[in-house]
Design a protein around this motif. Structure first.
Motif, PDB file in Angstrom:
ATOM      1  N   ASP B 115       0.813  -1.213   0.000  1.00  0.00           N
ATOM      2  CA  ASP B 115       0.000   0.000   0.000  1.00  0.00           C
ATOM      3  C   ASP B 115       0.847   1.264   0.000  1.00  0.00           C
ATOM      4  O   ASP B 115       0.704   2.127  -0.853  1.00  0.00           O
ATOM      5  CB  ASP B 115      -0.896   0.029   1.245  1.00  0.00           C
ATOM      6  N   TYR B 116       1.711   1.365   0.994  1.00  0.00           N
ATOM      7  CA  TYR B 116       2.342   2.659   1.237  1.00  0.00           C
ATOM      8  C   TYR B 116       3.683   2.828   0.552  1.00  0.00           C
ATOM      9  O   TYR B 116       4.191   3.941   0.460  1.00  0.00           O
ATOM     10  CB  TYR B 116       2.476   2.901   2.742  1.00  0.00           C
ATOM     11  N   CYS B 131       9.340   6.379   3.270  1.00  0.00           N
ATOM     12  CA  CYS B 131       7.936   6.720   3.154  1.00  0.00           C
ATOM     13  C   CYS B 131       7.369   6.880   4.553  1.00  0.00           C
ATOM     14  O   CYS B 131       7.273   5.916   5.313  1.00  0.00           O
ATOM     15  CB  CYS B 131       7.160   5.647   2.412  1.00  0.00           C
ATOM     16  N   GLU B 132       7.003   8.100   4.832  1.00  0.00           N
ATOM     17  CA  GLU B 132       6.487   8.446   6.150  1.00  0.00           C
ATOM     18  C   GLU B 132       5.281   7.583   6.535  1.00  0.00           C
ATOM     19  O   GLU B 132       5.178   7.096   7.657  1.00  0.00           O
ATOM     20  CB  GLU B 132       6.064   9.901   6.043  1.00  0.00           C
ATOM     21  N   LYS B 133       4.376   7.381   5.569  1.00  0.00           N
ATOM     22  CA  LYS B 133       3.159   6.655   5.899  1.00  0.00           C
ATOM     23  C   LYS B 133       3.424   5.182   6.159  1.00  0.00           C
ATOM     24  O   LYS B 133       2.714   4.551   6.935  1.00  0.00           O
ATOM     25  CB  LYS B 133       2.125   6.816   4.780  1.00  0.00           C
ATOM     26  N   PHE B 134       4.440   4.641   5.510  1.00  0.00           N
ATOM     27  CA  PHE B 134       4.819   3.250   5.752  1.00  0.00           C
ATOM     28  C   PHE B 134       5.335   3.122   7.182  1.00  0.00           C
ATOM     29  O   PHE B 134       4.942   2.218   7.923  1.00  0.00           O
ATOM     30  CB  PHE B 134       5.884   2.832   4.740  1.00  0.00           C
ATOM     31  N   ARG B 136       4.648   5.020   9.663  1.00  0.00           N
ATOM     32  CA  ARG B 136       3.550   5.220  10.597  1.00  0.00           C
ATOM     33  C   ARG B 136       2.657   3.978  10.672  1.00  0.00           C
ATOM     34  O   ARG B 136       2.242   3.557  11.733  1.00  0.00           O
ATOM     35  CB  ARG B 136       2.727   6.430  10.153  1.00  0.00           C
TER      36      ARG B 136
END
Lengths: 250, 146
Positions: B115-116, B131-134, B136
């Motif tokens: 996904d991220y 990747c910041e969202k990964f 998180r």
């Protein structure tokens, strides 16, 4: 997980010209794929019409065929990656990139406006006042694109010509982590373009619609909605004058 | 139950991601981590070709039955589980020796990765993951587990 409604493949309008969506054309979408040589292609007038192998164009389909159609979130995400990549190859900076995405969204808004109005239970005339237009955007348009209404709609206190629509978790930037060197890039620029297309299509000239990331107050990182985005709509002065006139006439 | 760390190794054996969730493992220098990733990649490739003969004809016909190579490394203090995707990316998860459901954890991590990382337009495949969202997502998932 709810899948969002289809962003593309809609109704009766012309298929989007290839400049708006950087889809690589599949060979089978070309007319007579097997016999046609590359040289023969320019003979076809560039109408943007493509003939599928069944010889049925988009005009032959029922206008409401895709009304309840849904598109997988992943499919959209991958397509959107390609759009950003395509736009990125031709730009110098972040502002330029956002502008390109914005332009890619505008034709979509232009075409969604009549389609969605047509599909409403009792088709109303085109919105002529600002508020009904914005409500159309935050409910009908949002629900069509993302499967839910937008989170808030506000009028700017500082400037009467500015309205703000906010989305706590925009679908377009759901999977996107913006690298530090890209600064304040927001993938919502594409949605801003769609909004701009709807506004202009309805006869409301705008100076611009822009997307701004605003992490929830109280610490961007730890906030409830780290991806929260505000779409700022700035109407032209003429639109406000007309609005005033209409208000008096009522 | 403790999940110590996660390493992601690309197709070529390069370390593209490393993350520590819980202190407990002795710190390795980044150079050592790179060597660990490269070495594991090599050992994995060799163990794959060790697969007993009688399995081979079948493996050639069906990719599902393909030889997997080394999957688990166990010591008295930690356990290292390897999960390899179809495309050859490897996820190494360091946990306590008796951590249950490691497969499920790795599968979920793979989902987050799909996904991220893979759906991020600013990520170049085979390159280090930032990747910041990964990050998180991983934090949220592993902390919820613990």
């Amino acid at each position: 997980m709810a899948t969002p409604h289809s962003l593309h493949h809609e109704g009766p309008q012309k298929p989007p010209p290839s400049t708006t969506l950087p889809l690589r054309q599949h060979p089978q979408q070309q007319p007579q794929p097997t016999q046609q040589t590359v040289q023969a292609l320019p003979v076809q007038p560039a109408t943007g019409l493509r003939y599928p192998s069944s010889k049925k164009t988009i005009y032959d389909r029922n206008i409401n065929r895709s009304k309840t159609a849904e598109l997988s979130r992943a499919a959209f995400a991958y397509l959107f990656i390609e759009m950003i990549g395509y736009a990125q190859r031709r730009v110098k900076g972040v502002a330029d990139l956002e502008k390109r995405l914005n332009e890619a969204g505008q034709p979509l808004g232009h075409r969604l406006l009549p389609l969605l109005l047509h599909r409403l239970p009792s088709p109303p005339p085109r919105p002529t006042r600002i508020l009904p237009l914005l409500q159309f955007i935050t409910t009908t348009l949002w629900r069509h694109l993302f499967g839910r209404p937008a989170d808030t709609l506000e009028r700017s206190a500082a400037n009467a010509a500015e309205y703000m629509i906010s989305d706590n978790e925009p679908l377009v930037s759901q999977y996107i982590s913006v690298p530090r060197e890209m600064g304040n890039f927001n993938a919502g620029a594409f949605v801003a373009g769609v909004i701009e297309g709807v506004c202009v299509g309805a006869g409301f000239e705008v100076e611009g619609v822009t997307a701004h990331g605003v992490a929830e107050q109280g610490g961007g990182e730890g906030g409830m909605w780290p991806g929260k985005t505000v779409f700022l709509i700035r109407f032209c002065a003429g639109v406000l004058e007309r609005e005033e006139g209409l208000g008096k006439g009522m | 139950m403790v999940v110590f760390a996660l390493l992601i190794i690309n197709k070529a054996g390069g370390l593209i991601y490393n993350r520590e969730f819980h202190s407990g493992l002795n710190k390795l220098s980044s150079n050592d981590l790179l060597i660990l990733a490269g070495t594991f990649h090599g050992v994995h490739a060799i163990t794959r070709s060790l697969t007993p003969h009688r399995w081979l004809p079948e493996s050639e016909s069906s990719p599902a039955g393909k030889a997997t190579g080394i999957e688990v490394l166990e010591s008295s203090t930690f356990r290292m589980q390897c999960f390899q995707t179809i495309t050859g990316t490897k996820f190494l998860l360091f946990t306590e020796p008796h951590q249950p459901n490691i497969d499920a954890i790795l599968r979920r991590i793979y989902e987050l990765y799909a996904d991220y990382v893979m759906k991020n337009p600013f990520y170049t495949v085979e390159m280090p993951i930032r990747c910041e969202k990964f990050d998180r997502g991983l934090d949220g998932f592993v902390k919820a587990k613990a």
